[in-house]
Design a protein around this motif. Structure first.
Motif, mmCIF file in Angstrom:
data_model
loop_
_atom_site.group_PDB
_atom_site.id
_atom_site.type_symbol
_atom_site.label_atom_id
_atom_site.label_comp_id
_atom_site.label_asym_id
_atom_site.label_seq_id
_atom_site.Cartn_x
_atom_site.Cartn_y
_atom_site.Cartn_z
ATOM 1 N N ARG A 1 4.415 9.692 13.114
ATOM 2 C CA ARG A 1 4.487 9.414 11.681
ATOM 3 C C ARG A 1 4.973 10.661 10.975
ATOM 4 O O ARG A 1 4.767 11.768 11.468
ATOM 5 C CB ARG A 1 3.120 9.030 11.119
ATOM 6 N N ARG B 1 4.026 7.429 4.621
ATOM 7 C CA ARG B 1 3.970 7.936 5.991
ATOM 8 C C ARG B 1 4.452 6.874 6.972
ATOM 9 O O ARG B 1 3.660 6.247 7.676
ATOM 10 C CB ARG B 1 2.540 8.341 6.365
ATOM 11 N N PRO B 2 5.765 6.646 7.062
ATOM 12 C CA PRO B 2 6.264 5.605 7.970
ATOM 13 C C PRO B 2 6.236 6.064 9.432
ATOM 14 O O PRO B 2 6.240 7.256 9.731
ATOM 15 C CB PRO B 2 7.706 5.413 7.511
ATOM 16 N N VAL B 3 6.210 5.087 10.328
ATOM 17 C CA VAL B 3 6.298 5.352 11.758
ATOM 18 C C VAL B 3 7.760 5.588 12.092
ATOM 19 O O VAL B 3 8.631 4.810 11.702
ATOM 20 C CB VAL B 3 5.738 4.169 12.572
ATOM 21 N N MET C 1 0.834 -1.191 0.000
ATOM 22 C CA MET C 1 0.000 0.000 0.000
ATOM 23 C C MET C 1 0.878 1.253 0.000
ATOM 24 O O MET C 1 1.876 1.328 0.716
ATOM 25 C CB MET C 1 -0.897 0.017 1.241
ATOM 26 N N GLY D 1 0.160 4.217 1.155
ATOM 27 C CA GLY D 1 0.048 5.007 2.378
ATOM 28 C C GLY D 1 1.064 4.628 3.438
ATOM 29 O O GLY D 1 1.578 5.473 4.153
ATOM 30 N N ASN D 2 1.359 3.351 3.558
ATOM 31 C CA ASN D 2 2.315 2.910 4.567
ATOM 32 C C ASN D 2 3.738 3.308 4.210
ATOM 33 O O ASN D 2 4.555 3.555 5.082
ATOM 34 C CB ASN D 2 2.231 1.385 4.738
ATOM 35 N N GLN D 3 4.059 3.357 2.927
ATOM 36 C CA GLN D 3 5.412 3.716 2.510
ATOM 37 C C GLN D 3 5.617 5.219 2.533
ATOM 38 O O GLN D 3 6.717 5.693 2.771
ATOM 39 C CB GLN D 3 5.676 3.190 1.109
ATOM 40 N N ASN E 1 5.671 12.472 6.850
ATOM 41 C CA ASN E 1 5.467 12.400 5.415
ATOM 42 C C ASN E 1 6.827 12.501 4.745
ATOM 43 O O ASN E 1 7.492 13.524 4.842
ATOM 44 C CB ASN E 1 4.549 13.532 4.960
ATOM 45 N N ARG E 2 7.260 11.426 4.086
ATOM 46 C CA ARG E 2 8.579 11.417 3.446
ATOM 47 C C ARG E 2 8.680 12.414 2.304
ATOM 48 O O ARG E 2 9.748 12.909 1.997
ATOM 49 C CB ARG E 2 8.888 10.029 2.901
#
Length: 54
Positions: free
Chosen positions: A25, A7-9, A1, A3-5, A27-28
């Motif tokens: 979290r 906005r990583p924790v 997905m 979204g997970n890549q 935003n890269r």
């Protein structure tokens, strides 16, 4: 997905040397380099810089 890549924790560790951490979290796309936030460290009893650790 995507979204997970995007906005990583990340873990933010206190620069005061107390070992206290926050988890958030980021935003890269907007913050590609390491995140530094000024937050409250209850062990030190003051606001200090928290730096992202990887």
């Amino acid at each position: 997905m995507a979204g997970n890549q995007l906005r990583p924790v990340v873990t933010l560790k206190s620069t005061a040397g107390t070992g206290f951490t926050y988890v958030t979290r980021k935003n890269r796309r907007n913050d590609a380099d390491r995140l530094v936030l000024r937050k409250y460290d209850p062990v030190a009893g003051a606001h200090v810089a928290f730096r992202e650790e990887r």
